[in-house]
Structures are given as structure tokens and as C-alpha cells.
Design an enzyme around this catalytic site. Structure first.
Site, PDB file in Angstrom:
ATOM      1  N   TYR A   1       0.258 -17.009  15.774  1.00  0.00           N
ATOM      2  CA  TYR A   1      -1.073 -16.927  15.167  1.00  0.00           C
ATOM      3  C   TYR A   1      -1.507 -15.523  14.784  1.00  0.00           C
ATOM      4  O   TYR A   1      -2.398 -15.368  13.969  1.00  0.00           O
ATOM      5  CB  TYR A   1      -2.128 -17.443  16.159  1.00  0.00           C
ATOM      6  CG  TYR A   1      -2.076 -18.920  16.427  1.00  0.00           C
ATOM      7  CD1 TYR A   1      -2.850 -19.801  15.687  1.00  0.00           C
ATOM      8  CD2 TYR A   1      -1.263 -19.449  17.427  1.00  0.00           C
ATOM      9  CE1 TYR A   1      -2.833 -21.166  15.930  1.00  0.00           C
ATOM     10  CE2 TYR A   1      -1.236 -20.818  17.677  1.00  0.00           C
ATOM     11  CZ  TYR A   1      -2.019 -21.667  16.923  1.00  0.00           C
ATOM     12  OH  TYR A   1      -1.996 -23.015  17.154  1.00  0.00           O
TER      13      TYR A   1
ATOM     14  N   HIS B   1       1.738 -30.341  27.569  1.00  0.00           N
ATOM     15  CA  HIS B   1       0.946 -29.307  26.870  1.00  0.00           C
ATOM     16  C   HIS B   1      -0.277 -28.993  27.743  1.00  0.00           C
ATOM     17  O   HIS B   1      -1.363 -29.519  27.522  1.00  0.00           O
ATOM     18  CB  HIS B   1       0.539 -29.852  25.503  1.00  0.00           C
ATOM     19  CG  HIS B   1       0.010 -28.841  24.535  1.00  0.00           C
ATOM     20  ND1 HIS B   1       0.559 -28.614  23.289  1.00  0.00           N
ATOM     21  CD2 HIS B   1      -1.048 -28.000  24.592  1.00  0.00           C
ATOM     22  CE1 HIS B   1      -0.134 -27.691  22.641  1.00  0.00           C
ATOM     23  NE2 HIS B   1      -1.120 -27.309  23.406  1.00  0.00           N
TER      24      HIS B   1
ATOM     25  N   GLU C   1       4.297 -23.548  25.536  1.00  0.00           N
ATOM     26  CA  GLU C   1       3.821 -22.203  25.873  1.00  0.00           C
ATOM     27  C   GLU C   1       3.687 -21.918  27.363  1.00  0.00           C
ATOM     28  O   GLU C   1       2.592 -21.583  27.840  1.00  0.00           O
ATOM     29  CB  GLU C   1       2.448 -21.952  25.246  1.00  0.00           C
ATOM     30  CG  GLU C   1       2.418 -22.026  23.758  1.00  0.00           C
ATOM     31  CD  GLU C   1       1.038 -21.664  23.197  1.00  0.00           C
ATOM     32  OE1 GLU C   1       0.084 -21.489  23.977  1.00  0.00           O
ATOM     33  OE2 GLU C   1       0.932 -21.526  21.975  1.00  0.00           O
TER      34      GLU C   1
ATOM     35  N   ARG D   1       3.487 -33.629  15.456  1.00  0.00           N
ATOM     36  CA  ARG D   1       3.736 -33.124  16.812  1.00  0.00           C
ATOM     37  C   ARG D   1       2.564 -33.522  17.705  1.00  0.00           C
ATOM     38  O   ARG D   1       1.414 -33.210  17.406  1.00  0.00           O
ATOM     39  CB  ARG D   1       3.896 -31.596  16.779  1.00  0.00           C
ATOM     40  CG  ARG D   1       4.060 -31.001  18.159  1.00  0.00           C
ATOM     41  CD  ARG D   1       4.402 -29.505  18.153  1.00  0.00           C
ATOM     42  NE  ARG D   1       4.491 -29.072  19.529  1.00  0.00           N
ATOM     43  CZ  ARG D   1       3.743 -28.113  20.078  1.00  0.00           C
ATOM     44  NH1 ARG D   1       2.890 -27.425  19.337  1.00  0.00           N
ATOM     45  NH2 ARG D   1       3.851 -27.815  21.358  1.00  0.00           N
TER      46      ARG D   1
ATOM     47  N   ASN E   1       5.212 -20.901  18.414  1.00  0.00           N
ATOM     48  CA  ASN E   1       3.796 -20.932  18.034  1.00  0.00           C
ATOM     49  C   ASN E   1       3.414 -19.505  17.677  1.00  0.00           C
ATOM     50  O   ASN E   1       3.714 -18.570  18.432  1.00  0.00           O
ATOM     51  CB  ASN E   1       2.915 -21.409  19.197  1.00  0.00           C
ATOM     52  CG  ASN E   1       3.151 -22.874  19.520  1.00  0.00           C
ATOM     53  OD1 ASN E   1       3.878 -23.567  18.813  1.00  0.00           O
ATOM     54  ND2 ASN E   1       2.521 -23.346  20.585  1.00  0.00           N
TER      55      ASN E   1
HETATM   56  C1  BGC Z   1      -2.093 -23.844  21.906  1.00  0.00           C
HETATM   57  C2  BGC Z   1      -3.070 -24.860  21.346  1.00  0.00           C
HETATM   58  C3  BGC Z   1      -4.334 -24.161  20.899  1.00  0.00           C
HETATM   59  C4  BGC Z   1      -3.970 -23.172  19.808  1.00  0.00           C
HETATM   60  C5  BGC Z   1      -5.150 -22.441  19.172  1.00  0.00           C
HETATM   61  C6  BGC Z   1      -1.994 -22.590  21.068  1.00  0.00           C
HETATM   62  O1  BGC Z   1      -1.736 -21.518  21.894  1.00  0.00           O
HETATM   63  O2  BGC Z   1      -0.839 -24.429  22.083  1.00  0.00           O
HETATM   64  O3  BGC Z   1      -3.321 -25.800  22.346  1.00  0.00           O
HETATM   65  O4  BGC Z   1      -5.307 -25.045  20.477  1.00  0.00           O
HETATM   66  O5  BGC Z   1      -3.130 -22.198  20.372  1.00  0.00           O
HETATM   67  O6  BGC Z   1      -5.781 -21.627  20.095  1.00  0.00           O
END
Ligand code: BGC
Length: 520
Positions: free
Chosen positions: A345, A156, A202, A111, A343
């Protein structure tokens, strides 16, 4: 003797079957070692990147300056190490070497995003920069020749600075036409080989950072959300997001009407998601957690999929939330996505700030839905806290998030377009420690395990991309926050595999082999 041989054969076959089909087996350090073959044979395993964070070559071969070039040059103090993406990891010149790293991993997809100012330095004015087109053509061809499918994000976070200077970029509906033009050029030049497109990366996170807290360019916000010299955090983010949603719809429409039939690819959008866990069982906190989702990923996905904003946003924002005209609703309905990119995290606890008072903090105010985001409830944290203030390791939250999305948008195909772990480099951190990245392995294996559970529950997930292939320019954290499976030495730009690279390689190999065994 014959019975003994048969017995040995049976035991061998049994253990082979256990090896192939066992659901999962987690070792004492929490790292996933084996898992069942949940992933279908067309599942994409990849790594993710973006143009500004990777390419460098910021003024090479006709590229113009973009918003991030100008922001980092004018405000070095806003970046943790006062650095910028001028060189980044120099993928513009080193992509061949990087493709070899991908081949080592055994990924079947990559990607990356298009640098708008490399392809259209002045937007619609001034013509196409054919050196930029050539770069992406060679990149795409090189990937395909190694069996790696390009998964391309049209945008992006970066856009030509001229669009900001001329008409305030995303605050102006003109940006929809500009984006549609970029999309058309990309489909036309690359679409015969690119089968996976996403429009914007995002939009939710981008407008929060650019127009609510004002920490990203164009640095617009108002008090108490941030400290900016201009902007209005309770109005502008909703205008910018509205323009992004319509720009997305325009690009999808162009693809569907002009290209898709012939090119036979698919198109979606990428949103940032976090799991929001109510901090208590009270109705108020549960409603607040739902509001937090609405003011985050549903903000974008509801209009894209259902043609309207979530009711929680309408209720709280009233006239500050732009309305879709009937023509715009039509355009949204005519531009159905083929998939959504997720996405993911982290997770947070959510506390209601609508019916009771909260301390100021992330999420507490109107533009954020009055839903305070916390990493602790008393002395219990949401997952495992890390050196990165926003990253809490909570694979179960990912499982819940995927189930939530599956309930809200039934059957929608999803790609996990980013998931990964950041190591914050402190002055005393050694390279050896960065290469021995057990925490990253633990994080990724936990999230992959949660992904498989969600898929067994019914989530229609088609691929998974680790953020990121290499350490890279991590926005405000500069080069100090490292997400790569490969370490980058920023003096020599040498790439070195971390332990997580071998772990991911083995994971992919296991699954591909197992699929082959099952398929046969
Ligand atoms: C973004 C990336 C970023 C990653 C880690 C995502 O929200 O798309 O560009 O590096 O988070 O923070």
C-alpha cells in the site's frame, strides 16, 4: 483509387497496432488509459476481502465469538466510530448480490478468508460446525459457477476467543496444531474446488499490531511501544511470529502430503510489504532501510523460503529471537510455498537509529530494527501524502519492492493479494464525493502501471487483487475508512459502484480483449 484504399487500410492497421501494443499512455490527470498486454492469459484479476471485515452474522448458525468480536464489544472506544463487525457488510447473507458485482467488474478471481470460529467454534475441541462448512461450500460453488476462481486465505486476523482464553493463542506452540487442524478441515471440505490457498494473512503486520504496539487484540505490549496492561514488546512478537511461521509450515505440509497431488492446487502465504527508501545516501541509512525490510516482510519470508531468520534480526535481537530447531528447519524445508502473496500500500523514508539518535516514532526502537519510518525528508514527501497517515502514493516504490523481492527470492511466483486506496470519511464528506473517487483511480492505475514495469523487468507476478470489492470494517478505523470499489450505505447496506469500479472493469476488459487479439 486503389492506392488510396490501400493507404487507408495501412493507416487503419497501423493505428490498431499502436492501440494494441503501445506501452502505456497516461493522460494529463495521471490516470493510465492504455497499457501493453503485459498480463498473460491466466493472470488473475480480482478483488480481496476478509471474513471479519465482510461477513457479519457474528453469532449466526453456530459461529462462536472470535478475538475481534470480543475486542470490539469490550473496547468500543478503541474503534474510530465505536463500531464493530457484528453486521459488517453482511456478506454472509448477501454474497449472491456481491458475486453479481464481481461479474459486473469482469474479475476472474475473488480472495476471501475463512472465519475460524464459524468452522471450528472451539478449535480442535467440540467438533466441526457444519453450517459454516455449508456456507463456504455454497459461496465457492456460486463463485465457480460465474467463472470466478476462489482464492482462499485460511486465516485473516480472527480466531476463536476460546483459544486466547485457554492458552494465549499465538504465544503458545499449541496454536500450530490448532491451525494445522483448521487447514486440514478446509482442504478436506473445499480443496476439490479451491486451487489457490494461502495460510496466514500478514503475520508480520498482525504481530506488530497485536504484540508490539498492542493496538489490535490481544492488546499486549510494553513501553515505549504502546500503552498496555500486559505484554512485552521486545519478546512476545517474536514468539508469536515463530508460532505463526511454524503453523504455516504445518498447514503447507498437510496440503503437500495429503491433498496436493489429488487436488492439484497451490499454496502460499501473504505478507504485508512497504517500500523503505533510505533517507540519505549514507551507509547507515541504507543499512537501516535494509534492516527495516528484514524486520518486516523478510522476517516471515526468509524462514518460509530459506528456513532461517534474516541476519539483521539475529544481530539485533540475539536471544530474544527464537531459534528453529533442526526438526523445525526440516519442516520448513519440506513445506516450500508455491507462491507468495504480497500486500502493498505505501512507502516510507528510513532513518538510521542504531548509530545515531532519533526522535521516538514508528520504527525507532529495538523490536522494530532501529529504523525510523518517516513520510518526509525536509519538505519533500515520499510520494503523495493522503488523509490516511500511513498511506503515501508512491507507485515507483511498488516497482522497487517487486524488484527487491525478485532479487531476494529469485523466480518465486507472486500474487499481489492486496493493493488499494482508502478514503477517510470526514463529517462533511458527501456520498457524491465518495462515489467520484478519482484519487482511487489514480492510485490503482499508477500501481498497475508500476506492476507492469516490474513484470517487464522480470517479476514473476501471476495476479492482482484490489483491496477491496466493497467498503468494509477497516479494523480500528471502523467504517470511516473506505477502500471499496463499491460504496456501502451502512444504514441500508446498499452497494453502489464508485467511478473506480467502472475504471477497473474497463481496465480488465481492455487487457482481456487485448490478450485475445494478441493470442489470435
Ligand atoms: C489488511 C486488510 C486491511 C488493509 C487496509 C491490510 O493490511 O490485510 O485487512 O483492511 O490492509 O488497511
Amino acid at each position: 483509387m486503389k492506392t488510396l484504399t490501400s493507404f487507408v487500410i495501412i493507416i487503419f492497421l497501423q493505428s490498431l497496432l499502436v492501440h494494441i501494443f503501445c506501452l502505456h499512455q497516461t493522460s494529463s490527470n495521471g490516470i493510465l488509459e492504455y497499457s501493453s498486454s503485459t498480463f498473460p492469459s491466466d493472470f488473475l484479476f480480482g478483488t480481496a476481502s476478509s471474513a471479519y471485515q465482510y461477513e457479519g452474522a457474528f453469532s449466526t448458525d453456530g459461529k462462536s465469538l472470535n478475538n475481534w468480536d470480543v475486542f470490539t464489544h469490550e473496547n468500543p472506544g478503541k474503534i474510530l466510530d465505536e463500531n464493530n463487525g457484528d453486521i459488517a457488510v453482511d456478506q454472509y447473507h448477501r454474497f449472491r448480490e456481491d458475486i453479481q458485482l464481481m461479474t459486473f467488474l469482469g474479475v476472474n478471481s475473488y480472495r476471501f478468508s475463512i472465519s475460524w470460529s464459524r468452522v471450528l467454534p472451539r478449535g480442535k475441541l467440540g467438533g466441526i460446525n457444519y453450517s459454516g462448512i455449508k456456507y463456504y461450500n455454497i459461496l465457492i460453488n456460486s463463485l465457480i459457477s460465474r467463472g470466478i476462481k476462489p482464492f482462499v486465505t485460511l486465516n485473516h486476523m480472527d480466531y476463536p476467543q476460546e483459544l486466547e482464553n485457554r492458552f494465549q493463542s499465538w504465544l503458545n506452540p499449541e496454536m500450530q496444531n490448532e491451525f494445522g487442524y483448521l487447514a486440514d478441515i478446509c482442504f478436506k471440505h473445499f480443496g476439490n474446488r479451491v486451487k489457490y490457498w494461502t495460510t496466514l494473512n500478514e503475520p508480520n503486520q498482525q504481530v506488530i499490531l497485536a504484540y508490539i504496539t498492542g493496538r489490535f487484540p490481544p492488546s499486549r505490549c510494553s513501553s515505549p511501544y504502546g500503552n498496555c496492561s500486559r505484554g512485552n514488546s521486545e519478546i512476545e512478537p517474536f514468539i508469536a511470529a515463530h508460532n505463526m511461521i511454524l503453523a504455516h509450515a504445518k498447514a503447507v505440509n498437510i496440503y503437500k502430503t495429503k491433498y496436493q497431488r489429488e487436488q492439484k492446487g497451490s499454496i502460499g502465504i501473504v505478507v504485508q510489504t512497504s517500500w523503505f527508501e533510505p533517507i540519505s545516501d549514507s551507509i547507515a541509512d541504507k543499512d537501516a532501510a535494509e534492516r527495516a525490510q528484514s524486520f518486516y516482510s523478510n522476517w516471515i519470508l526468509d524462514p518460509v523460503i530459506y528456513g532461517k531468520y534474516p541476519k539483521e534480526m539475529v544481530n539485533i535481537l540475539g536471544t530474544a529471537l527464537p531459534q528453529f530447531s533442526s526438526n523445525q528447519v526440516k519442516s520448513l524445508n519440506n513445506s516450500k510455498v508455491d507462491f507468495i502473496g504480497i500486500n502493498h500500500y505505501t512507502s516510507y523514508f528510513i532513518q538510521d537509529c542504531l548509530t545515531s539518535s532519533c526522535n521516538a516514532g514508528y520504527g525507532a526502537f529495538k523490536a522494530e530494527g532501529f529504523a525510523l519510518k518517516l513520510d518526509r525528508k525536509g519538505n519533500v514527501s515520499i510520494g503523495e501524502l493522503t488523509d490516511v497517515d500511513w498511506q503515501h502514493i508512491d507507485p515507483e516504490g511498488f516497482h522497487k519492492m517487486l524488484n527487491y523481492l525478485t532479487d531476494r527470492y529469485p523466480n518465486i511466483p507472486m500474487f499481489i493479494t492486496e493493493n488499494g486506496f482508502g478514503d477517510l470519511q470526514k463529517p462533511e464528506t458527501t456520498d457524491k464525493e465518495l462515489l467520484h473517487d478519482t484519487k482511487r483511480i489514480q492510485y490503482i492505475s499508477g500501481y498497475l502501471e508500476a506492476l507492469q514495469v516490474a513484470m517487464r523487468d522480470g517479476a514473476n507476478v501471476k495476479g492482482y487483487f484490489v483491496w477491496s470489492l466493497l467498503d468494509n470494517f477497516e479494523w480500528l478505523d471502523g467504517y470511516k475508512l473506505r477502500f471499496g470499489l463499491f460504496h456501502v450505505d451502512y444504514t441500508t447496506l446498499k452497494r453502489t459502484p464508485k467511478e473506480s469500479a467502472s475504471w477497473y472493469k474497463n481496465f480488465i476488459e481492455e487487457h482481456v480483449n487485448r490478450r485475445e487479439l494478441v493470442d489470435n
